[in-house]
Scaffold this motif. Structure first.
Motif, PDB file in Angstrom:
ATOM      1  N   CYS A 197      24.359  68.518  47.871  1.00 43.41           N
ATOM      2  CA  CYS A 197      23.808  69.610  48.113  1.00 43.41           C
ATOM      3  C   CYS A 197      24.397  70.345  46.473  1.00 43.41           C
ATOM      4  CB  CYS A 197      23.450  70.851  48.415  1.00 43.41           C
ATOM      5  SG  CYS A 197      23.755  72.645  48.288  1.00 43.41           S
ATOM      6  N   ASN A 208      24.767  73.430  45.328  1.00 48.76           N
ATOM      7  CA  ASN A 208      25.673  74.658  45.217  1.00 48.76           C
ATOM      8  C   ASN A 208      26.758  74.516  46.839  1.00 48.76           C
ATOM      9  OD1 ASN A 208      25.398  77.228  45.159  1.00 48.76           O
ATOM     10  ND2 ASN A 208      24.894  77.665  47.217  1.00 48.76           N
ATOM     11  N   CYS A 209      26.357  74.287  47.934  1.00 47.23           N
ATOM     12  CA  CYS A 209      27.608  73.964  48.828  1.00 47.23           C
ATOM     13  C   CYS A 209      27.913  72.894  48.566  1.00 47.23           C
ATOM     14  CB  CYS A 209      26.610  74.298  50.418  1.00 47.23           C
ATOM     15  SG  CYS A 209      25.939  73.311  50.831  1.00 47.23           S
ATOM     16  N   CYS A 215      18.336  74.387  50.293  1.00 41.53           N
ATOM     17  CA  CYS A 215      19.022  73.572  51.302  1.00 41.53           C
ATOM     18  C   CYS A 215      18.599  73.784  52.441  1.00 41.53           C
ATOM     19  CB  CYS A 215      20.373  73.765  50.412  1.00 41.53           C
ATOM     20  SG  CYS A 215      21.585  72.757  51.409  1.00 41.53           S
ATOM     21  N   CYS A 270      22.420  76.079  53.060  1.00 43.86           N
ATOM     22  CA  CYS A 270      22.860  76.891  52.755  1.00 43.86           C
ATOM     23  C   CYS A 270      21.738  77.941  52.105  1.00 43.86           C
ATOM     24  CB  CYS A 270      23.935  76.693  51.200  1.00 43.86           C
ATOM     25  SG  CYS A 270      23.641  76.078  49.988  1.00 43.86           S
TER      26      CYS A 270
HETATM   27 ZN   LIG Z   1      23.538  73.595  50.042  1.00 45.09          ZN
END
Ligand SMILES: [Zn+2]
Length: 235
Positions: A38, A40-41, A63, A66
């Motif tokens: 991912c 983002n996380c 996701c 997150c």
């Molecule tokens: Zn994520």
């Protein structure tokens, strides 16, 4: 069965293409790390988070870990590839089917990468180069293709010498291999169509630099289909 294989293959390659687009734009290595994560996380994704089309719909575009939104581009690329491959298999014999699949793959890659970072990845013109060799084996016309290639390349090099900033070398490579694939007169139509579209796009965007790649690929894709339909090749 063949139609189904095309649909699934399109979805899987679309998913792979999303990885290539993301990593090219971010300047990351294509195969390192080997597993998808991912953005983002950074959680490494499980196989069931990575099923083309289905995972996006099941996870409602977020996701699993997150809950960050996944851009709609991911679903879009997978759908266009899956349905594109399916349509190719419905309307064309298998040789044309596979060639069109490869051109569509390149076209979508170039649209997203060139518009974002103004750069055409090398695999784009390499794939079109391979496709044009296959097309040469199937359809012949080596001499006409060589003339097409040399004439288009010469025009582009002259333009490049006059307007230094106008065209990148990626544009020149891509347009040259497409001119070998399409041969004359379609190579000329491709040159005119992609220039008109590119300049119009830059005008709308009020930008001085023109990302020609997407328009070269799109023109090449549609003109290849038109060429097949008009010339009734392969029959
Ligand atoms: Zn994520």
């Amino acid at each position: 069965m063949w139609y189904f294989v095309n649909f699934i293959l399109g979805a899987i390659l679309g998913s792979f293409l999303n990885v290539i687009i993301y990593r090219s734009v971010e300047g990351l290595s294509i195969n390192n790390p080997p597993r998808s994560f991912c953005p983002n996380c950074k959680t490494t994704l499980k196989w069931y988070d990575n099923i083309p089309i289905l995972s996006y719909i099941i996870l409602r575009g977020r996701c699993r870990y997150c809950h960050q939104r996944i851009p709609i581009r991911y679903l879009l690329v997978e759908l266009v590839m899956a349905f594109g491959f399916l349509i190719h298999s419905l309307f064309f014999i298998w040789q044309v089917n596979l060639i069109l699949n490869a051109i569509l793959f390149v076209t979508i890659a170039v649209i997203f990468i060139d518009l974002k970072i103004m750069m055409i990845p090398d695999f784009a013109w390499i794939i079109i180069g391979v496709v044009s060799i296959v097309d040469l084996i199937l359809n012949g016309e080596l001499f006409l293709r060589l003339i097409s290639f040399v004439v288009v390349l010469s025009i582009l090099l002259i333009l490049k010498a006059i307007y230094k900033e106008g065209m990148g070398s990626g544009d020149i490579f891509l347009m040259s291999v497409f001119s070998f694939l399409l041969s004359l007169p379609f190579a000329f139509y491709m040159m005119i169509l992609s220039s008109v579209l590119g300049i119009f796009f830059a005008y709308l965007r009020k930008s001085k630099v023109i990302p020609f790649g997407p328009f070269i690929s799109l023109s090449g894709y549609f003109l290849y289909i038109l060429d097949i339909l008009i010339m009734v090749k392969y029959y």
